[in-house]
Design a protein around this motif. Structure first.
Motif, PDB file in Angstrom:
ATOM      1  N   ASN A   1     -83.467 131.299  36.793  1.00 55.35           N
ATOM      2  CA  ASN A   1     -83.893 130.544  37.975  1.00 55.35           C
ATOM      3  C   ASN A   1     -85.359 130.777  38.317  1.00 55.35           C
ATOM      4  OD1 ASN A   1     -81.404 129.343  38.370  1.00 55.35           O
ATOM      5  ND2 ASN A   1     -80.636 131.055  39.605  1.00 55.35           N
ATOM      6  N   ARG A   2     -85.884 131.931  37.928  1.00 57.37           N
ATOM      7  CA  ARG A   2     -87.289 132.291  38.209  1.00 57.37           C
ATOM      8  C   ARG A   2     -88.166 131.627  37.154  1.00 57.37           C
ATOM      9  NH1 ARG A   2     -86.034 137.348  38.703  1.00 57.37           N
ATOM     10  NH2 ARG A   2     -86.749 137.982  36.643  1.00 57.37           N
ATOM     11  N   ARG A   3     -88.519 130.360  37.388  1.00 61.14           N
ATOM     12  CA  ARG A   3     -89.088 129.553  36.318  1.00 61.14           C
ATOM     13  C   ARG A   3     -90.147 128.580  36.830  1.00 61.14           C
ATOM     14  NH1 ARG A   3     -84.825 127.020  38.575  1.00 61.14           N
ATOM     15  NH2 ARG A   3     -84.698 124.735  38.483  1.00 61.14           N
ATOM     16  N   VAL A   4     -90.855 127.985  35.868  1.00 56.82           N
ATOM     17  CA  VAL A   4     -91.752 126.863  36.128  1.00 56.82           C
ATOM     18  C   VAL A   4     -91.479 125.808  35.073  1.00 56.82           C
ATOM     19  CG1 VAL A   4     -93.622 127.937  34.787  1.00 56.82           C
ATOM     20  CG2 VAL A   4     -94.140 126.063  36.346  1.00 56.82           C
ATOM     21  N   VAL A   5     -91.417 124.557  35.498  1.00 61.77           N
ATOM     22  CA  VAL A   5     -91.227 123.430  34.583  1.00 61.77           C
ATOM     23  C   VAL A   5     -92.544 122.660  34.505  1.00 61.77           C
ATOM     24  CG1 VAL A   5     -89.963 121.305  34.107  1.00 61.77           C
ATOM     25  CG2 VAL A   5     -88.778 123.263  35.137  1.00 61.77           C
ATOM     26  N   ILE A   6     -93.075 122.518  33.291  1.00 61.06           N
ATOM     27  CA  ILE A   6     -94.334 121.801  33.075  1.00 61.06           C
ATOM     28  C   ILE A   6     -94.044 120.559  32.251  1.00 61.06           C
ATOM     29  CG2 ILE A   6     -96.651 121.901  32.074  1.00 61.06           C
ATOM     30  CD1 ILE A   6     -96.603 124.914  32.515  1.00 61.06           C
ATOM     31  N   SER A   7     -94.395 119.401  32.812  1.00 60.89           N
ATOM     32  CA  SER A   7     -94.219 118.115  32.112  1.00 60.89           C
ATOM     33  C   SER A   7     -95.572 117.463  31.925  1.00 60.89           C
ATOM     34  CB  SER A   7     -93.311 117.189  32.912  1.00 60.89           C
ATOM     35  OG  SER A   7     -92.034 117.788  33.138  1.00 60.89           O
ATOM     36  N   LEU A   8     -95.823 116.992  30.717  1.00 62.08           N
ATOM     37  CA  LEU A   8     -97.103 116.341  30.401  1.00 62.08           C
ATOM     38  C   LEU A   8     -96.888 114.846  30.169  1.00 62.08           C
ATOM     39  CD1 LEU A   8     -98.598 118.868  27.793  1.00 62.08           C
ATOM     40  CD2 LEU A   8     -98.774 118.925  30.284  1.00 62.08           C
ATOM     41  N   GLY A   9     -97.829 114.065  30.648  1.00 63.88           N
ATOM     42  CA  GLY A   9     -97.829 112.620  30.364  1.00 63.88           C
ATOM     43  C   GLY A   9     -99.126 112.264  29.688  1.00 63.88           C
ATOM     44  N   ARG A  10     -99.091 111.274  28.835  1.00 65.61           N
ATOM     45  CA  ARG A  10    -100.325 110.874  28.145  1.00 65.61           C
ATOM     46  C   ARG A  10    -100.432 109.361  28.053  1.00 65.61           C
ATOM     47  NH1 ARG A  10     -99.219 112.271  21.723  1.00 65.61           N
ATOM     48  NH2 ARG A  10     -97.297 111.084  21.497  1.00 65.61           N
ATOM     49  N   THR A  11    -101.656 108.902  27.847  1.00 58.44           N
ATOM     50  CA  THR A  11    -101.918 107.479  27.711  1.00 58.44           C
ATOM     51  C   THR A  11    -101.245 106.968  26.467  1.00 58.44           C
ATOM     52  OG1 THR A  11    -104.069 107.788  28.773  1.00 58.44           O
ATOM     53  CG2 THR A  11    -103.724 105.736  27.551  1.00 58.44           C
ATOM     54  N   GLN A  12    -100.517 105.862  26.592  1.00 63.25           N
ATOM     55  CA  GLN A  12     -99.866 105.256  25.442  1.00 63.25           C
ATOM     56  C   GLN A  12    -100.881 104.459  24.661  1.00 63.25           C
ATOM     57  OE1 GLN A  12     -96.641 105.862  24.546  1.00 63.25           O
ATOM     58  NE2 GLN A  12     -96.673 107.319  26.257  1.00 63.25           N
ATOM     59  N   VAL A  13    -100.885 104.693  23.323  1.00 63.91           N
ATOM     60  CA  VAL A  13    -101.827 103.958  22.466  1.00 63.91           C
ATOM     61  C   VAL A  13    -101.060 103.188  21.412  1.00 63.91           C
ATOM     62  CG1 VAL A  13    -103.709 105.562  22.850  1.00 63.91           C
ATOM     63  CG2 VAL A  13    -102.088 106.020  21.017  1.00 63.91           C
TER      64      VAL A  13
END
Length: 293
Positions: A281-293
């Motif tokens: 439970n002691r966590r961090v969630v990292i989500s990345l988004g990028r430009t679609q090419v």
């Protein structure tokens, strides 16, 4: 084949052969035209391009990934009008008349798509070029059923650029965008710093972001276990979120591309009554988004 035709084939870079006699249209760079160009040389992508006059481009590419990979595309100015069976043959150059043609494989080029070759066959094409030979694609013309097309890659001036291409492949990152686009990291208890394993993972994310200008959004969501009070948990969660905001800004990401949120001890994913559950439970969630090419 008459003597004049044999001379023309030699000027085009081919040794005379039964296969060459049957062809009606040939596309190949002469020695003076032959060029090999590195158009991408980064830890994320390597691309080596060879223009074929009046036809298009031959392109080798490899991308950051857990596995070594290689793709080849025959990019046509005019895509195939019909799906065709294609023969791939290794032809000797004109200055090595004692060598013969060697058949490599057969494949399909699909209607309205560029010709694609992957995996071991793509590596094989590079190998033939390194030997000074001319990998040659042969197929029936979709516009004229009584004609065949022959498209060859010239090995002239290849080796120098191939050395650069090989060095680029050896320096590709050993993970792709898909490998890091959704990541769960963990903290030591009461700390605003990630544990050692998660710090290493965060460094991988940072390395990818440094080389990729297409990352347009980073979402950071931090969570705690249930050890502390609600207010203390929320405060700790927000501190962790701000530390990560500063970290991503230090990589050159604009502030408006970074969104952080501390959730405290809300939204647990495991049982807080056990040490293992608290660790999860002691966590961090990292989500990345990028430009679609």
């Amino acid at each position: 084949m008459n003597k004049f035709a044999a001379i023309i084939l030699s000027l085009l870079g081919f040794a005379a052969s039964p296969l060459a006699e049957a062809m009606d249209k040939r596309y190949v760079a002469t020695p003076n035209q032959s060029q090999w160009q590195m158009v991408a040389n980064t830890p994320l992508e390597c691309r080596l391009v060879h223009p074929i006059p009046h036809y298009g481009d031959a392109e080798f590419s490899s991308r950051a990934s857990k596995k070594i990979n290689l793709d080849f595309e025959l990019k046509m100015r005019r895509p195939m009008g019909e799906t065709r069976n294609v023969s791939l043959v290794s032809m000797p150059p004109a200055w090595r008349p004692g060598d013969g043609a060697e058949r490599i494989t057969t494949m399909k080029f699909f209607q309205q798509f560029d010709g694609y070759v992957g995996g071991q066959t793509a590596w094989g094409i590079l190998g033939e070029l390194e030997k000074g030979r001319y990998p040659t694609f042969s197929y029936q013309d979709w516009q004229s059923r009584d004609q065949r097309i022959e498209v060859a890659l010239s090995s002239v001036l290849f080796r120098q650029k191939y050395s650069v291409f090989s060095d680029c492949i050896s320096n590709l990152l050993p993970y792709s965008f898909e490998d890091i686009s959704f990541t769960i990291l963990h903290y030591d208890r009461t700390s605003v710093q990630l544990n050692k394993a998660s710090q290493k993972r965060l460094q991988q994310i940072a390395e990818y972001i440094r080389h990729n200008q297409d990352i347009d959004l980073v979402l950071v969501s931090t969570y705690t276990d249930s050890t502390d009070s609600r207010s203390a948990s929320q405060n700790l969660s927000e501190q962790r979120a701000e530390v990560l905001r500063d970290y991503f800004e230090s990589l050159g990401l604009p502030e408006d591309r970074i969104q952080v949120q501390g959730y405290g001890k809300r939204r647990p994913i495991d049982d807080n009554s056990s040490p293992i559950g608290k660790d999860k439970n002691r966590r961090v969630v990292i989500s990345l988004g990028r430009t679609q090419v």
